[in-house]
Design a protein around this motif. Sequence first.
Motif, PDB file in Angstrom:
ATOM      1  N   SER A 131       0.821  -1.202   0.000  1.00  0.00           N
ATOM      2  CA  SER A 131       0.000   0.000   0.000  1.00  0.00           C
ATOM      3  C   SER A 131       0.857   1.256   0.000  1.00  0.00           C
ATOM      4  CB  SER A 131      -0.931   0.010   1.221  1.00  0.00           C
ATOM      5  OG  SER A 131      -1.700   1.192   1.241  1.00  0.00           O
ATOM      6  N   LEU A 132       0.416   2.264  -0.763  1.00  0.00           N
ATOM      7  CA  LEU A 132       1.067   3.571  -0.723  1.00  0.00           C
ATOM      8  C   LEU A 132       0.545   4.421   0.424  1.00  0.00           C
ATOM      9  CD1 LEU A 132       1.057   4.555  -4.513  1.00  0.00           C
ATOM     10  CD2 LEU A 132       2.791   3.291  -3.227  1.00  0.00           C
ATOM     11  N   ASP A 165       9.026  10.586 -12.060  1.00  0.00           N
ATOM     12  CA  ASP A 165       8.319   9.391 -11.596  1.00  0.00           C
ATOM     13  C   ASP A 165       8.342   9.350 -10.068  1.00  0.00           C
ATOM     14  OD1 ASP A 165       7.228   6.938 -11.086  1.00  0.00           O
ATOM     15  OD2 ASP A 165       8.692   5.774 -12.227  1.00  0.00           O
ATOM     16  N   VAL A 166       7.295   9.897  -9.465  1.00  0.00           N
ATOM     17  CA  VAL A 166       7.237   9.964  -8.001  1.00  0.00           C
ATOM     18  C   VAL A 166       7.103   8.588  -7.360  1.00  0.00           C
ATOM     19  CG1 VAL A 166       6.200  12.262  -8.048  1.00  0.00           C
ATOM     20  CG2 VAL A 166       4.712  10.252  -7.954  1.00  0.00           C
ATOM     21  N   PHE A 167       6.803   7.576  -8.144  1.00  0.00           N
ATOM     22  CA  PHE A 167       6.619   6.228  -7.606  1.00  0.00           C
ATOM     23  C   PHE A 167       7.936   5.458  -7.489  1.00  0.00           C
ATOM     24  CE2 PHE A 167       2.826   7.618  -9.903  1.00  0.00           C
ATOM     25  CZ  PHE A 167       1.928   7.633  -8.852  1.00  0.00           C
ATOM     26  N   ASN A 168       9.026   6.122  -7.873  1.00  0.00           N
ATOM     27  CA  ASN A 168      10.354   5.534  -7.755  1.00  0.00           C
ATOM     28  C   ASN A 168      11.046   6.161  -6.549  1.00  0.00           C
ATOM     29  OD1 ASN A 168      13.169   4.983  -8.053  1.00  0.00           O
ATOM     30  ND2 ASN A 168      12.867   4.619 -10.234  1.00  0.00           N
ATOM     31  N   PRO A 169      11.344   5.405  -5.509  1.00  0.00           N
ATOM     32  CA  PRO A 169      11.976   5.988  -4.316  1.00  0.00           C
ATOM     33  C   PRO A 169      13.276   6.716  -4.617  1.00  0.00           C
ATOM     34  CG  PRO A 169      11.201   3.761  -3.849  1.00  0.00           C
ATOM     35  CD  PRO A 169      11.053   3.967  -5.327  1.00  0.00           C
ATOM     36  N   GLN A 170      14.050   6.203  -5.571  1.00  0.00           N
ATOM     37  CA  GLN A 170      15.295   6.878  -5.918  1.00  0.00           C
ATOM     38  C   GLN A 170      15.015   8.239  -6.556  1.00  0.00           C
ATOM     39  OE1 GLN A 170      17.921   4.652  -8.517  1.00  0.00           O
ATOM     40  NE2 GLN A 170      19.479   6.266  -8.539  1.00  0.00           N
ATOM     41  N   ALA A 171      13.925   8.329  -7.330  1.00  0.00           N
ATOM     42  CA  ALA A 171      13.568   9.610  -7.944  1.00  0.00           C
ATOM     43  C   ALA A 171      13.191  10.637  -6.879  1.00  0.00           C
ATOM     44  CB  ALA A 171      12.420   9.413  -8.931  1.00  0.00           C
ATOM     45  N   LEU A 172      12.517  10.194  -5.810  1.00  0.00           N
ATOM     46  CA  LEU A 172      12.200  11.107  -4.715  1.00  0.00           C
ATOM     47  C   LEU A 172      13.473  11.646  -4.080  1.00  0.00           C
ATOM     48  CD1 LEU A 172       9.261   9.200  -2.947  1.00  0.00           C
ATOM     49  CD2 LEU A 172       9.096  11.079  -4.602  1.00  0.00           C
ATOM     50  N   THR A 203       5.529   3.589 -15.112  1.00  0.00           N
ATOM     51  CA  THR A 203       6.127   4.166 -13.911  1.00  0.00           C
ATOM     52  C   THR A 203       6.824   3.031 -13.173  1.00  0.00           C
ATOM     53  OG1 THR A 203       4.365   3.746 -12.300  1.00  0.00           O
ATOM     54  CG2 THR A 203       4.100   5.678 -13.739  1.00  0.00           C
ATOM     55  N   ASN A 204       7.429   3.341 -12.087  1.00  0.00           N
ATOM     56  CA  ASN A 204       8.127   2.318 -11.307  1.00  0.00           C
ATOM     57  C   ASN A 204       7.162   1.285 -10.734  1.00  0.00           C
ATOM     58  OD1 ASN A 204      10.740   1.461 -10.078  1.00  0.00           O
ATOM     59  ND2 ASN A 204       9.634   1.846  -8.171  1.00  0.00           N
ATOM     60  N   LEU A 205       5.872   1.634 -10.645  1.00  0.00           N
ATOM     61  CA  LEU A 205       4.894   0.724 -10.043  1.00  0.00           C
ATOM     62  C   LEU A 205       3.870   0.189 -11.037  1.00  0.00           C
ATOM     63  CD1 LEU A 205       4.094   2.431  -6.610  1.00  0.00           C
ATOM     64  CD2 LEU A 205       5.651   0.530  -7.083  1.00  0.00           C
ATOM     65  N   GLY A 206       4.083   0.431 -12.323  1.00  0.00           N
ATOM     66  CA  GLY A 206       3.115  -0.023 -13.312  1.00  0.00           C
ATOM     67  C   GLY A 206       2.709   1.120 -14.206  1.00  0.00           C
ATOM     68  N   SER A 207       1.638   0.937 -14.957  1.00  0.00           N
ATOM     69  CA  SER A 207       1.209   1.982 -15.880  1.00  0.00           C
ATOM     70  C   SER A 207       0.806   3.239 -15.121  1.00  0.00           C
ATOM     71  CB  SER A 207       0.025   1.498 -16.717  1.00  0.00           C
ATOM     72  OG  SER A 207      -1.155   1.451 -15.937  1.00  0.00           O
ATOM     73  N   TYR A 208       0.925   4.380 -15.785  1.00  0.00           N
ATOM     74  CA  TYR A 208       0.500   5.644 -15.180  1.00  0.00           C
ATOM     75  C   TYR A 208      -0.972   5.583 -14.810  1.00  0.00           C
ATOM     76  CZ  TYR A 208      -0.389  10.667 -14.739  1.00  0.00           C
ATOM     77  OH  TYR A 208      -0.778  11.905 -14.285  1.00  0.00           O
ATOM     78  N   ARG A 209      -1.777   4.952 -15.649  1.00  0.00           N
ATOM     79  CA  ARG A 209      -3.210   4.805 -15.376  1.00  0.00           C
ATOM     80  C   ARG A 209      -3.457   4.100 -14.036  1.00  0.00           C
ATOM     81  NH1 ARG A 209      -4.108   2.248 -19.461  1.00  0.00           N
ATOM     82  NH2 ARG A 209      -5.101   3.799 -20.835  1.00  0.00           N
TER      83      ARG A 209
END
Length: 778
Positions: free
Chosen positions: A68-69, A366-373, A414-420
Motif C-alpha cells: 500500500s502507498l 516518476d514519483v513512484f520511484n523511491p530513488q527519484a524522490l 512508472t516504477n509501479l506499473g502503468s501511469y493509469r
Amino acid sequence: MKIHQISTILFAILTLFFGNVLSAQTVRKTAQGINFSAQQLDISVQFYSSNTVRIYKTPKGRPYVKTSLAVTAKPEKTALIFAQKGKNYMIKSKEIQVDVNTETGGVYFSDLSGKQLLHEKDYGTQFSALNDGGTPSFKVRTGFLLDKDEAIFGVGQILDNKFNRRNSAHHLQNENMSTYSPFFHSVKGYAVFWDNYSISEFNDNPQELSFESLGHCSDYYFMYGGNADGVISKIRALTGKAPMLPLWAYGFFQSKERYNTQEESLDVVKKYRELKVPLDVIIQDWRYWPEFNKTDSAWNSQSFDQLRFPNPKKWVDDIHQLNAKLLIVTWPGFGPKTAQRKEFDSKNMIINFDTWPPNSGARPYDVFNPQALNIYWKYLNKGIFSHIGNDGWWLDSTEPDHINKKDSDFNLPTNLGSYRSVKNGFSLMHNKGIATHQRETNDQKRVVILTRSGFVGQQLYGSNTWSGDVNSTWDMLEKQIPAALNYTLIGIPNWNSDIGGFFAGRWRKGGGNKNPEFQELYVRWMQFGTFSPMMRSHGTDLPREIWNFGEKGSWCFDAQEKMIKLRYRLLPYIYSTSWDVSRNDGTFMRPLMMDFAKDKKTHDLGNQYLFGRSLMVSPVTKYQVKKWPVYLPKTSGWYNFWTNQFIEGGKTIDTDAPIEIVPLYVKAGSIIPLGPDVQYASEKKWDSLDISIYAGADGKFILYEDEGDNYNYEKGAFSEITFLWSDDNKTLNISNRKGSFKGMLNTRKFNLRLISKSAKAQETRSIAYDGSQISIKF
C-alpha cells in the motif's frame, strides 16, 4: 470480567473446538482472521485492530502481493472469536462482528448488538481481464448494499455543491480542482477505504454502491468508529496521524500570480507592516528561475534568475527580519534544459507526457520511484531549502497537469506499473518525498506544504490541499464549502481555497479591484477563509493585496482588516484546535453531521459547519444580501458571536448579515480564548488572554501551547491548561498546568467573561494564574 478478557478465553476455547471444522470446510483460520475460496476467488479477512478489517480478494490461484502507498499501520494482535453459523463463518472482536458467506464470498459487517452496518453484496466482486499497456491486469469491481436513507460523505473534493453523496456517480481521476479518494464515510459511524490508486469509478444508486478500478486485487478496509470522530480516528490510525503545523501557519498568507522580483514581494511585506495589517506569510509563485527566450525550457530549475533575484538568501533574511515567512513554489515537471530533467532522463525516471506549461517540453518525474524522490530532494535542498532557508513549500500541479492529453499517455510506465494504474497517488507520493526528506534534513522546522491535490493519508506529511484554480464567481464560492467538508471527512484536516477565486478577469470591466461586486465577493470569500485551516489570498488577473481594494477607512479595506484581525485574536483557539487535530484526531472544519448526527437535517447541510468544536460559521455566498438563513441544530443552544443573543436550537433563523459580518454562532457551553492584537502570530506572548464562557451547558476547553515551530512537542515539550465549566454550579475550574517547554509563561492573567442567556447578564473577572488549580464562582 472485561469484554477483551472474555474474548480471549472464548477465543482459546473456540479455537480448539472449531480448528478441525474450519479445516474441513476449507476455511483456514489465521492469527488475524480467515482465508477461504469462493466464486473462483481467494479471499482473506484480516483484522488490523478490533475496529478495522481488511478484505482482500484475488482471482483463484493468482496470488498478488500488494504494497500500500497509503496504509502505514501494521496488523495488531487482536483477540477474536470464531464460530460457524450455517453457511456463514463469524469472526467477532470486542468492537465489531464480521460474517462471511463461504459460498457467495459476501462479507457482512455488524456491531456487537447484531445491527447490520454494511453488507458487501453476495457475488459482489468481479475481475474482468484486460490489457494494461501491454501488461495483463483486471478491471476490479466490488458492490455494497446500504440502507435506503443512509447518508454518506467523503469521496473527495468535488465542486458540485452537494454534500450527501448518495445517488451520485464520479469518475475518480485527480485533476486541477478535482481531488478524489476512493473512500466513503457513513452517518452510521463506519467508513470504507478502497485502497487503489488507479483512475476509478464510484457509483451509488438505489441498487448498490460500487467501486471499480484497475488492478490485481480487490483490497478495502472497513473501519468502525461509532461516530464521525471515531471514523476519522480510525482512518488516521490506518494511514497516519496529522502532525502539528507551526503557529505561524495559522496566520494570514498573501500571494499572487506572480511577484516578479525579490524586491516586489519584500515590498508587499513592508507595506503590510506599515499599514499595521497582520501578515505572517508571503508566497513566491512560479518563474523565479532563469527564463531562456521565454520558452520555459528551464522550467522549475529550482534556481534563481540573477537579474530578478540577485541575492535570494538576503531576500529571505529580509523577510525574516520583518517577522514574516516565505513559501516558495516547486513543480513536479522539469523543462528539458534543467539539470534535474537530464538526470531523470538518463535514469528513466520521467513519465513521458507533456505537463505545464504548454509547448515547453516540461515533463513530470516518476514519483513512484523511491530513488527519484531522493534525486528531487537533492536538487530542491541544494538550490533552495539549505541555500536560502525558506519556511515551506507550495507544491503546484500535483495531479499533475497533463497537456495535449492522449489515451496512450496513460499506458506509460512508472516504477509501479502503468501511469493509469497509479495516477491518483501522484500527489501523495510527491508530498511524501518532500516532507520526509525535509524532516531528515532539518528536524527543527516543521514541514508546511501547500498542495493542489491529495489522497487518503496525505495528512501525514504536513500538507494543506487547496481547491485549485477556481473561478472568481459567487456560485464557485458556494461550491467551496461542501467540497471542503467532504474532503475533511476522508480524514485530511487541512484545506483552503484562493480567497477571491483564482481567475478574476471577468471583473476587469467595471473597475477591477474597485468593482463593487468583486469587492463584496472578495470580502465574503475572506470571511470564509477566516474559518478555514489556512487563510490565504491568491489569484491572477487582479492583484489581491488589501490596499488594491481601497485605502484604510474605506469599507472594503476595513471589512478585510476586521476579518484578518479576528483570525489573529482567535489564534489561541485555533492553535489549541490544531493540537486537538494532531493529538486526538480532531477536525478543523466540522460538518454539522459530526456533532449532531441524530438531527437528520444536518445530513444534507453542507453550507455551514463548526470551526473547531465551538464556533459555527455560515458563510454568505450571495450578492447583496442583508439577511442569511442559518440552521441551529437541536440539542444545543446558540449565541450570536457578534451580539451575544441566545437562541434555542432546532430551527432555521434569518440572521443579520451586513457586508462586514459573517454569520457566526457559538455553541452553549463553549469556552473561547482570545489573544492579543498582533501583527504576526508570535509577536506577543499570551500573557493576558480574554476567556469567554458561554453559559447554558457544561463546557471544556484545553489551552495548548508549545515552542511554536519545531518537533519538540513530540518529546513532551508542551503545556495544557484545562478549563471546565459547570453550568449548574456556575463555576469555572482551571486545572493545574500540565507539562512545560522552553520559554513557557509561568504566570499570566485571564480576563474572564461569563455570557448568559440574557445578553445583558454578563459577569467579568480578572484573575492571576500561576499554573496552579483555581476555581472561580460566578
